[in-house]
Design a protein around this motif. Sequence first.
Motif, PDB file in Angstrom:
ATOM      1  N   ILE A 149      45.670   3.801  -0.541  1.00 11.78           N
ATOM      2  CA  ILE A 149      47.002   3.406  -0.097  1.00 11.78           C
ATOM      3  C   ILE A 149      47.652   4.583   0.634  1.00 11.78           C
ATOM      4  CG2 ILE A 149      49.264   2.571  -0.817  1.00 11.78           C
ATOM      5  CD1 ILE A 149      47.762   1.726  -3.477  1.00 11.78           C
ATOM      6  N   ARG A 201      39.539   3.317 -12.806  1.00 13.10           N
ATOM      7  CA  ARG A 201      40.010   1.937 -12.937  1.00 13.10           C
ATOM      8  C   ARG A 201      39.490   1.295 -14.210  1.00 13.10           C
ATOM      9  NH1 ARG A 201      41.345  -0.815  -7.275  1.00 13.10           N
ATOM     10  NH2 ARG A 201      42.393   0.982  -6.446  1.00 13.10           N
ATOM     11  N   ASN A 233      53.532   0.627  -9.572  1.00 15.17           N
ATOM     12  CA  ASN A 233      53.347   1.568  -8.489  1.00 15.17           C
ATOM     13  C   ASN A 233      51.927   2.119  -8.613  1.00 15.17           C
ATOM     14  OD1 ASN A 233      53.439   3.473  -6.539  1.00 15.17           O
ATOM     15  ND2 ASN A 233      55.154   4.622  -7.398  1.00 15.17           N
ATOM     16  N   TRP A 234      50.990   1.338  -8.103  1.00 12.95           N
ATOM     17  CA  TRP A 234      49.572   1.656  -8.250  1.00 12.95           C
ATOM     18  C   TRP A 234      49.262   3.080  -7.832  1.00 12.95           C
ATOM     19  CZ3 TRP A 234      48.639  -3.363  -5.134  1.00 12.95           C
ATOM     20  CH2 TRP A 234      48.663  -4.471  -6.000  1.00 12.95           C
ATOM     21  N   ARG A 235      49.855   3.469  -6.738  1.00 14.04           N
ATOM     22  CA  ARG A 235      49.489   4.743  -6.153  1.00 14.04           C
ATOM     23  C   ARG A 235      49.898   5.899  -7.062  1.00 14.04           C
ATOM     24  NH1 ARG A 235      51.569   6.784  -0.375  1.00 14.04           N
ATOM     25  NH2 ARG A 235      50.945   8.858  -0.778  1.00 14.04           N
ATOM     26  N   ALA A 236      51.114   5.811  -7.579  1.00 19.14           N
ATOM     27  CA  ALA A 236      51.587   6.881  -8.450  1.00 19.14           C
ATOM     28  C   ALA A 236      50.782   6.910  -9.744  1.00 19.14           C
ATOM     29  CB  ALA A 236      53.064   6.691  -8.753  1.00 19.14           C
ATOM     30  N   ILE A 237      50.407   5.739 -10.244  1.00 18.97           N
ATOM     31  CA  ILE A 237      49.630   5.686 -11.481  1.00 18.97           C
ATOM     32  C   ILE A 237      48.297   6.408 -11.284  1.00 18.97           C
ATOM     33  CG2 ILE A 237      48.352   4.150 -13.020  1.00 18.97           C
ATOM     34  CD1 ILE A 237      50.613   2.119 -12.693  1.00 18.97           C
ATOM     35  N   GLU A 238      47.654   6.104 -10.179  1.00 21.43           N
ATOM     36  CA  GLU A 238      46.361   6.755  -9.937  1.00 21.43           C
ATOM     37  C   GLU A 238      46.510   8.260  -9.784  1.00 21.43           C
ATOM     38  OE1 GLU A 238      43.534   3.261  -8.292  1.00 21.43           O
ATOM     39  OE2 GLU A 238      43.875   4.976  -6.982  1.00 21.43           O
ATOM     40  N   ARG A 239      47.593   8.653  -9.154  1.00 23.87           N
ATOM     41  CA  ARG A 239      47.810  10.085  -8.934  1.00 23.87           C
ATOM     42  C   ARG A 239      48.012  10.802 -10.267  1.00 23.87           C
ATOM     43  NH1 ARG A 239      51.707   9.923  -4.561  1.00 23.87           N
ATOM     44  NH2 ARG A 239      53.201   9.602  -6.213  1.00 23.87           N
ATOM     45  N   GLU A 268      58.799   5.066  -2.484  1.00 22.26           N
ATOM     46  CA  GLU A 268      57.391   4.714  -2.522  1.00 22.26           C
ATOM     47  C   GLU A 268      57.110   3.760  -3.686  1.00 22.26           C
ATOM     48  OE1 GLU A 268      54.566   8.071  -2.739  1.00 22.26           O
ATOM     49  OE2 GLU A 268      53.664   6.800  -4.260  1.00 22.26           O
ATOM     50  N   ALA A 269      57.722   4.056  -4.829  1.00 25.98           N
ATOM     51  CA  ALA A 269      57.536   3.175  -5.981  1.00 25.98           C
ATOM     52  C   ALA A 269      58.003   1.773  -5.640  1.00 25.98           C
ATOM     53  CB  ALA A 269      58.299   3.712  -7.184  1.00 25.98           C
ATOM     54  N   GLN A 270      59.126   1.686  -4.934  1.00 24.33           N
ATOM     55  CA  GLN A 270      59.644   0.374  -4.589  1.00 24.33           C
ATOM     56  C   GLN A 270      58.754  -0.343  -3.575  1.00 24.33           C
ATOM     57  OE1 GLN A 270      63.808   0.489  -3.679  1.00 24.33           O
ATOM     58  NE2 GLN A 270      64.289   0.899  -5.810  1.00 24.33           N
ATOM     59  N   LEU A 273      45.514  -3.314 -12.108  1.00 24.81           N
ATOM     60  CA  LEU A 273      45.182  -2.074 -11.425  1.00 24.81           C
ATOM     61  C   LEU A 273      43.802  -2.176 -10.782  1.00 24.81           C
ATOM     62  CD1 LEU A 273      46.661   0.736 -11.213  1.00 24.81           C
ATOM     63  CD2 LEU A 273      44.848   1.537 -12.683  1.00 24.81           C
ATOM     64  N   SER A 274      42.930  -2.975 -11.371  1.00 26.99           N
ATOM     65  CA  SER A 274      41.591  -3.102 -10.792  1.00 26.99           C
ATOM     66  C   SER A 274      41.605  -3.889  -9.485  1.00 26.99           C
ATOM     67  CB  SER A 274      40.639  -3.783 -11.761  1.00 26.99           C
ATOM     68  OG  SER A 274      41.069  -3.657 -13.066  1.00 26.99           O
ATOM     69  N   MET A 310      55.582  -0.025  -3.275  1.00 24.06           N
ATOM     70  CA  MET A 310      54.358  -0.452  -3.942  1.00 24.06           C
ATOM     71  C   MET A 310      54.601  -1.683  -4.807  1.00 24.06           C
ATOM     72  SD  MET A 310      52.087   1.211  -2.714  1.00 24.06           S
ATOM     73  CE  MET A 310      50.967   0.130  -3.571  1.00 24.06           C
ATOM     74  N   ARG A 311      55.716  -1.652  -5.522  1.00 28.24           N
ATOM     75  CA  ARG A 311      56.019  -2.782  -6.411  1.00 28.24           C
ATOM     76  C   ARG A 311      56.195  -4.050  -5.591  1.00 28.24           C
ATOM     77  NH1 ARG A 311      59.169  -1.444 -11.263  1.00 28.24           N
ATOM     78  NH2 ARG A 311      60.557  -3.103 -10.643  1.00 28.24           N
ATOM     79  N   LEU A 334      41.917   2.234 -16.894  1.00 28.52           N
ATOM     80  CA  LEU A 334      43.283   1.714 -16.765  1.00 28.52           C
ATOM     81  C   LEU A 334      43.332   0.229 -16.422  1.00 28.52           C
ATOM     82  CD1 LEU A 334      44.864   4.682 -14.791  1.00 28.52           C
ATOM     83  CD2 LEU A 334      44.928   4.275 -17.231  1.00 28.52           C
ATOM     84  N   ALA A 361      44.046  -3.509  -7.310  1.00 27.78           N
ATOM     85  CA  ALA A 361      44.894  -2.762  -6.387  1.00 27.78           C
ATOM     86  C   ALA A 361      44.079  -2.299  -5.182  1.00 27.78           C
ATOM     87  CB  ALA A 361      45.477  -1.549  -7.101  1.00 27.78           C
TER      88      ALA A 361
END
Lengths: 834, 537
Positions: free
Chosen positions: A739, B138, B150-156, A693-695, A732-733, A697-698, B141, A735
């Motif tokens: 997702i 947001r 990894n936006w999703r993991a960061i938010e989690r 998942e990390a990959q 991040l803003s 997303m990146r 961060l 993003a």
Amino acid sequence: MSDDLKNNDSAPTSPFEVAESDKVSADSDFTEMASAAGLRIESPDGSDPFELDDQAALGPVRTEGDDLTVMLLLSPHPAATIVRKAGAEAREVEGVEAVLFSEDLGKDLNRLMPWRPDDPILAEDEVLYCGQPIAIIVGKTTAACREARDKIEVDYHNAPGILSIDHAMAMQSFHGPPREVTRGDSNAVFAKSTPDTVFEGTFAISGQLPGVRPPGVRINFRPGERAINVEVRTESPARVRAAVAAAFKLPESEVTIVALPLENSGTVSEMEAALIAVLAATAAMRCRWSVRLRLDAKETALLLGRRHAANASFKIAHDAKGRILAADLRIALDAGYTVSDSETVLDRAILHSDSAYFIPDFTVKGQLCKTSSVTSANLPAEGVAQGTWVMEEIVSRLAIRLRIPVEKIREANFYRDKAGQNSTHYGQPVNSGAINRVWTQARRRSGYDERSKAIAKWNRKNASFKRGIGLVPMKVGIGDPRSERNEGTAQVQIMNDGSIRVHPGVVDVFDGLNTQIQHDVAVSFGIPIGQISVFTGNPETTPHMTARLGVDTTGLVLKAVADACKTIQERLRTVALQMLAARGNMEIELEAIRFGGGHVGIGEVSAGRSLTFTELIDGAFRRRVNLTQIGFFRAPNLWWDREVGAGWPFSGYAYGAAVVEVQIDAFTGEIDVMRVDLVHEGSPAPDQADRDEAQFMRAFAQGQGWLLSEPNRASDDPDSFLTTGDEGIPGLSDAPIQIEIDRLRPMGELSAVPGAPCSEAPVVLAMAVREAIRDAISAFSGRKSVNIDISIPASPPEILMTLRDVSRQISEMEKARRYEAEANAVPNTRAPQT
Amino acid sequence: MQSWFTFELNGAECRVDGVATNKTLAQFLADRGTWPEGPCFAPTDSWAGGDLVLLATIDAVGRPKYRAVDATLLFLPMMAGQDIWTWEAFCLMDPGHTVVRAMRAASLECGPRAEARLGLLLVEGYYRQDLRWMGQLREQLDGIVTRTANWRAIERVARQIFAKAERMRHEAEQIAQASGVGKLIQQGRLDVFDDIFSRHLVAYYPEDDEDLSYVDESKRRFYRPKTLVELLQLKNQYPDAEVIAGGTGMGQTAGKSEWETLISTEDVEELRVIRKEPNHWEIGAAVTLTSVGETVGRDVGPLGKLLSRFASRAVRNRATLGGNLAIAATYGQIAPLLIALDARVHLTSLEGERDAPMAMFFDRGGKSILRPGEVIRSISVPRFTESILEKRGSQSRLCDAYMVTLRRSLCEPLMTGAFAVELAADGTVKKAWIAYSGVSDRPLRARKAEKELVGRKWNEKAIMQVLPSVNQEIKIEDDRGNDDYRRQLVITLFQKFYFQHPKVADDVAVELGAASEFAHPEQPFFDALALGDKSVL
């Protein structure tokens, strides 16, 4: 001996002074110098040289005064003839050790790679690109270097240069011959088609500068040692080593590379790192001292390659249902002043220009353009994205032309499970079932159909905000068309206490590979994860490191680790057999011995049927069993013949699909990415979900940045590269707000499935963002059949301009219709009068 | 004058001797080898998120706070007497800390620098008392800009951490109410987290040192006076001296530019306060934007909204309102809103005081009316309560600001527009403000259009009628590019204002987009009523 050196007044007591004398003899032979360096034993203050070595053994000395600073003078013009270079004044500056021009290196040494004669390290008589290094300045401090740089006089006679693909095409400025892959005879189909079933157009993809951190190089050059030590940040250390060795005519075995981990994947790639390393090494060799080269943000932006800009023109023949019957594609890529990796990028673009669609008669031609810009870089999914996006764009425009929902057109064109319709234009078979699976999964899981309806409803109520949804499939070949690149190495060492150290044969880019390796090794030896340490790749233990780019690096390395583990396991099994036999278990089959739960054997420890792992390792050590192994894996049976345009270049394909919903603000052109649904095949292991998942997303983030916000800079204006407030790497803003990720187990036989091809492939899926934007804009136009030309990057100004363009088209259409209506009406009304 | 100073670095005293005044903290730490990758490589560009450190400080209402700040924008002498932590040291000091554990458990897969940046922003958020809803995530961060996150993991992870903080605070509050020490929690003087850093923070008081007057090896001076009088005297003594506030503007050229004399406003008592008066807010010039957002921003909606998108959290934690106005950047995003809010700026010098309406503060050529020897003391923002509006003869006031950038955070705005109208009970416009920045060498008001709007009913027709005047008055006069686009924005931003505030009666903005469908900004991280949230650490 140290006394001798100190008392001998005539002998140079400092390497700096040596450098001064060397500077005068401009054409002194470098190779001689390099080997001569091995004989000289000096230190800055003339003290005992062995003291210096002691100090070095304690760790690198890293204070400002120790290393010499290297600075570069870069060309401000993209193309020019150099009329005059003068460095005398600069050399006079206090604290400056050397100012080197190409003449000081000599023709022979001014080559990045001996086999590339058109690739000078320093500009000779001609400037080839904006930012080309002209001079190397070496000094004791940054300030001195800067002062000297300001004092260097270079007179340029500007030339126009070739700044775009169009210009290069017009000038016939190319690298190498055109490449072509053909199936069937598209021209025959065009000849038979009627004009309303033939569709032509062009499409341009911009080549952005990746957001980069200034790279640095440190050359540890110790007087008294022959070898050269290069601390560098690169995707491909082997390449840097080759370049440095070639530049100094040293054997590669004498060049030590310390490959530092890379923070962002896609930062400093291969050729740039080699160039910077060679520049610094030249300075180090000339001054015989350790040097440090650090580019500032602007220099970085100038010197580092951008993505390959692409211009595509296409002609397709289709039927009324939107099936593409024949296609003729021409893709031109901007390779920059020299080719470096561009040939492979072109190959990948050609190989992916079918996207996920079966086109019976298909011709793709590709050409590399030679322009006055820095060489284009090999970045994640480079070429793959360009090729795929061209075809997706064609399909999308076809949908608007025919006013058929685009997903229907996509479905109609997918590879099919029929003989002759399930292999690519270069002959490699495609798993049509996998395409269908990711496609239907994406449609179902994202609620594509319901959401499309909801969006249409929402759009009817909102005049100034519109939402759009996009769905694209993805088929990405796993591997590098250069078959020699599809190999991986890794070293596994078991220590005497049973802990394990792994050096994978790649540079660490913090993409989760290390965690994955840790996990795999722990499972195969049945010991806790904490006992495994994974370090960044070390070019000394695994010299043939896999480049970090190429769609399957992770998979190759994981397989290599597995290979090493298997070999060691086999050795350990024999030991275990002996040790267990010594404990009275005589009838154990070698294959029955299992590793698990910290034990090795066939059953209960208490019953003497198993050993603890530590016990076993201790036993193995005493029995003189080799506990270090380099694992190796090569993807089998790959070949690609560029000239013929045929082959089996990939180990297989990674399949995926993405659904993206966006919202456009018609007041400002700002785009919100509301929701992203990714469906992608991940690694076969079920417990790798997080890493995969990390990959995803990146990679997706990189694609989104490329398509949406990263600015495209002019290649002839050095000031346009200033990295200030116009930086566009998404934060991040930016993003997606929501997702969803759906990770599928790859189809087919597990052993044949490559590791985890998800570190680059999802870049391609960002096309769904562009599709969604097109959908939203088409909602503004009332779904009329107008040409929606969205530029890349689709930044707010561009979107607003597109909206304006669309409304202009519509008003013109209305005008034309009214005019036609009037024209039709005229005879009727006037008839009685005449 | 002294040629040295000390500060607390990772819990130990760090002495600095003669280091250049224009050296940044990031550079200093890099040379010491304190960054994870050693000194060979440059600190990150601040536009790429910077290299953060954690700074203990006191906020505008006197509570101790950790703030993540960008070390690439901090001049070293600013650190004198301060207390800072790097992420590496934080992890070593308290490896069991919630934030450290949560980050280790998640597959963030980012490099050490990105990890440090994220870690410190999460730590700041963990100890923030006002971080409660998803919509704030947001904002906290927004300094994370990387092409490979990894936006999703960061938010989690962030959600888990902040929910835990909320829960612990909630539990502590319940106990505290029983024992009557609830006030201490509000003041930030009760340890509710029971960890090393919480205890450290609760006991934090700024060092009560003398004024700092530091001189480096090249005789460059850095002053940090304690009172306004001293500041003005210094300014008089060194007419060429540069006044430095948060340093986020000047920090960008640190290392390249040199200043003979720098005078910091950071410690000046008079400039560090926010006062809530019956009729207006008085914001001291040296108050950080974070503090402004936490106090005035809560009351004045558009200001809070605009500040939440100003640069990034780490920059807002240092940048000051006075500093932002004093540099008079042509694209300055706060000035138009202050104009629309009818704010005034108060200037002071040894000769005396004067004040000016916001729009008059800026002069041609990207300058301000600040005279040599003069500094901004404060900015007063009127509070438009019902009674105040009544006095002004209006019933309601609509106000909003829109900033257009290429990316959402850490970005120089292309253009900002701020608008306000005061409406009488019958819906006619009593007074209007239309202001833009990023169009010319200073923020501009469309005065003719404002006049035309007065007396008209607040409806679409009125807007369409004044648009030609706006278009005429506001010309794109600089060469920052995208001229066509900005010319169009002059019109469309004003239209957007009307579409978002069509109602006369109250100033509740209409949500134009559908973001809340996906984002759930009002959803709390921790809901005391929804028991047993399993995802909480």
